[in-house]
Write an enzyme that holds these catalytic residues in place. Sequence first.
Site, mmCIF file in Angstrom:
data_model
loop_
_atom_site.group_PDB
_atom_site.id
_atom_site.type_symbol
_atom_site.label_atom_id
_atom_site.label_comp_id
_atom_site.label_asym_id
_atom_site.label_seq_id
_atom_site.Cartn_x
_atom_site.Cartn_y
_atom_site.Cartn_z
ATOM 1 N N ASP A 1 0.869 -1.185 -0.098
ATOM 2 C CA ASP A 1 -0.118 0.128 -0.073
ATOM 3 C C ASP A 1 0.948 1.262 0.033
ATOM 4 O OD1 ASP A 1 -2.348 1.941 0.533
ATOM 5 O OD2 ASP A 1 -1.604 1.707 2.723
ATOM 6 N N ASP B 1 -0.342 5.035 0.754
ATOM 7 C CA ASP B 1 -0.562 6.178 2.043
ATOM 8 C C ASP B 1 -0.617 5.541 3.292
ATOM 9 O OD1 ASP B 1 -1.013 8.363 -0.043
ATOM 10 O OD2 ASP B 1 -2.606 7.219 -0.690
ATOM 11 N N GLU C 1 -0.861 11.240 4.752
ATOM 12 C CA GLU C 1 -2.102 11.690 4.953
ATOM 13 C C GLU C 1 -2.158 13.114 5.389
ATOM 14 O OE1 GLU C 1 -4.523 10.483 3.450
ATOM 15 O OE2 GLU C 1 -4.545 8.374 3.036
ATOM 16 N N GLY D 1 -10.066 9.994 -2.780
ATOM 17 C CA GLY D 1 -10.372 11.450 -2.743
ATOM 18 C C GLY D 1 -11.699 11.797 -3.083
ATOM 19 N N LYS D 2 -12.043 11.424 -4.109
ATOM 20 C CA LYS D 2 -13.641 12.028 -4.896
ATOM 21 C C LYS D 2 -14.634 11.340 -3.833
ATOM 22 C CE LYS D 2 -12.738 10.180 -9.082
ATOM 23 N NZ LYS D 2 -11.143 10.043 -9.140
ATOM 24 N N GLU D 3 -14.421 10.140 -3.490
ATOM 25 C CA GLU D 3 -15.483 9.258 -2.672
ATOM 26 C C GLU D 3 -15.380 10.070 -1.210
ATOM 27 O OE1 GLU D 3 -12.997 8.115 -4.387
ATOM 28 O OE2 GLU D 3 -14.049 6.571 -5.612
ATOM 29 N N ARG D 4 -14.268 10.561 -0.672
ATOM 30 C CA ARG D 4 -14.001 11.295 0.501
ATOM 31 C C ARG D 4 -14.780 12.460 0.436
ATOM 32 N NH1 ARG D 4 -8.252 10.789 1.550
ATOM 33 N NH2 ARG D 4 -9.166 8.533 2.004
ATOM 34 N N HIS E 1 -10.851 17.342 -7.286
ATOM 35 C CA HIS E 1 -9.741 16.283 -7.287
ATOM 36 C C HIS E 1 -8.687 16.638 -8.357
ATOM 37 C CE1 HIS E 1 -8.450 12.320 -7.379
ATOM 38 N NE2 HIS E 1 -8.611 12.317 -6.193
ATOM 39 N N ALA F 1 -7.305 19.507 -9.064
ATOM 40 C CA ALA F 1 -6.739 20.619 -8.212
ATOM 41 C C ALA F 1 -5.851 20.097 -7.222
ATOM 42 C CB ALA F 1 -7.509 21.626 -7.927
ATOM 43 N N ASN G 1 0.147 10.501 -8.025
ATOM 44 C CA ASN G 1 0.618 10.743 -6.584
ATOM 45 C C ASN G 1 1.697 9.794 -6.189
ATOM 46 O OD1 ASN G 1 -1.676 12.597 -6.648
ATOM 47 N ND2 ASN G 1 -2.742 11.296 -5.133
HETATM 48 C C1 XBP Z 1 -5.246 6.136 0.518
HETATM 49 C C2 XBP Z 1 -6.606 6.894 0.488
HETATM 50 C C3 XBP Z 1 -6.311 7.900 -0.951
HETATM 51 C C4 XBP Z 1 -5.861 9.300 -0.531
HETATM 52 C C5 XBP Z 1 -6.318 10.134 -1.622
HETATM 53 O O1 XBP Z 1 -5.909 4.732 1.250
HETATM 54 O O2 XBP Z 1 -7.434 7.001 1.009
HETATM 55 O O3 XBP Z 1 -7.582 8.152 -1.186
HETATM 56 O O4 XBP Z 1 -6.209 9.797 0.819
HETATM 57 O O5 XBP Z 1 -6.122 9.752 -2.913
HETATM 58 P P1 XBP Z 1 -4.929 3.541 0.936
HETATM 59 P P2 XBP Z 1 -6.700 10.295 -4.062
HETATM 60 O O6 XBP Z 1 -3.785 3.815 1.759
HETATM 61 O O7 XBP Z 1 -5.683 2.416 1.947
HETATM 62 O O8 XBP Z 1 -4.835 3.134 -0.512
HETATM 63 O O9 XBP Z 1 -7.196 11.787 -3.806
HETATM 64 O O10 XBP Z 1 -5.893 10.377 -5.208
HETATM 65 O O11 XBP Z 1 -7.785 9.412 -4.210
HETATM 66 MG MG MG Z 2 -3.013 3.139 3.484
#
Ligand code: XBP
Ligand code: MG
Length: 253
Positions: free
Chosen positions: A9, A11, A18, A53-56, A82, A84, A128
């Site tokens: 993974d 992030d 984060e 990110g979009k879902e969040r 998203h 930006a 990213n």
């Molecule tokens: C990581 C995430 C990602 C980032 C944002 O989860 O939740 O959504 O926070 O990324 P994991 P994007 O570590 O479980 O994969 O904005 O590019 O979607």
């Molecule tokens: Mg993670």
Amino acid sequence: MDFEALIFDVDGTLADTERDGHRVAFNRAFREAGLDWDWDVELYGQLLAVAGGKERMRFYVERFRPDYERPANFDQLVQDLHQAKTRHYTALMEEGEIPLRPGVERLLREARDQGVRLAIATTTTPANVTALLRATLGADGEEWFEVIGAGDVVPHKKPAPDIYGYVLERMDLPASACIAFEDSENGIRSSTGAGLSTVITINGYTRDHDFEGALLVLDNLGEPTQPFTALAGASVNGSRYLDIDLLRHLHGK
Ligand code: XBP
Ligand code: MG
């Protein structure tokens, strides 16, 4: 069966991206768009319940902003925000302020030296991942990984197992030949859902998550000079850091 590959993974696992990366980039995008949305450190911890990110952003509006009136083009707004946010995030990574977590580069190098295959399975946007790997491992950082499964390539993000299934299929390996590395409950649900033994390294946002079923739960991967603390899972017999030998031993059990 011995293991042949490690699947990471990104992030929270490769780097603590984060709080000081994604969160900051979201806030910059919101401000730039003239929105009064501001995600503080504590709120962001709650928003991490939803991966992607979009879902969040949608989850934030639904759960925390009943006052917000969605414009007719709300879907487009989310897309634009998203985009930006990705621009701000990759710029932040290029500044190189976010290092890899302890033991990550050591373990990756050791795997490469020993012919253990490497891959990535993440919900984050591909750009990213590229920005982080280049800033931390160097210009060829992406090439260390045979497969990078990221973002919208699968319809269902973590905790669904889809992204791990995608990576396994491309590597042409069964789950039993791999070990996954995760930091969160959504992450371990995804990896174990795909049948993978999983090592967890917790972080500030995930220390209280449920890691039932983990092969091992650590505070970090450890270094010879900075030993890990084992929090749950298999016995590590006095080991101070996680290396390929210890992984072989654990995987064989
Ligand atoms: C990581 C995430 C990602 C980032 C944002 O989860 O939740 O959504 O926070 O990324 P994991 P994007 O570590 O479980 O994969 O904005 O590019 O979607
Ligand atoms: Mg993670």
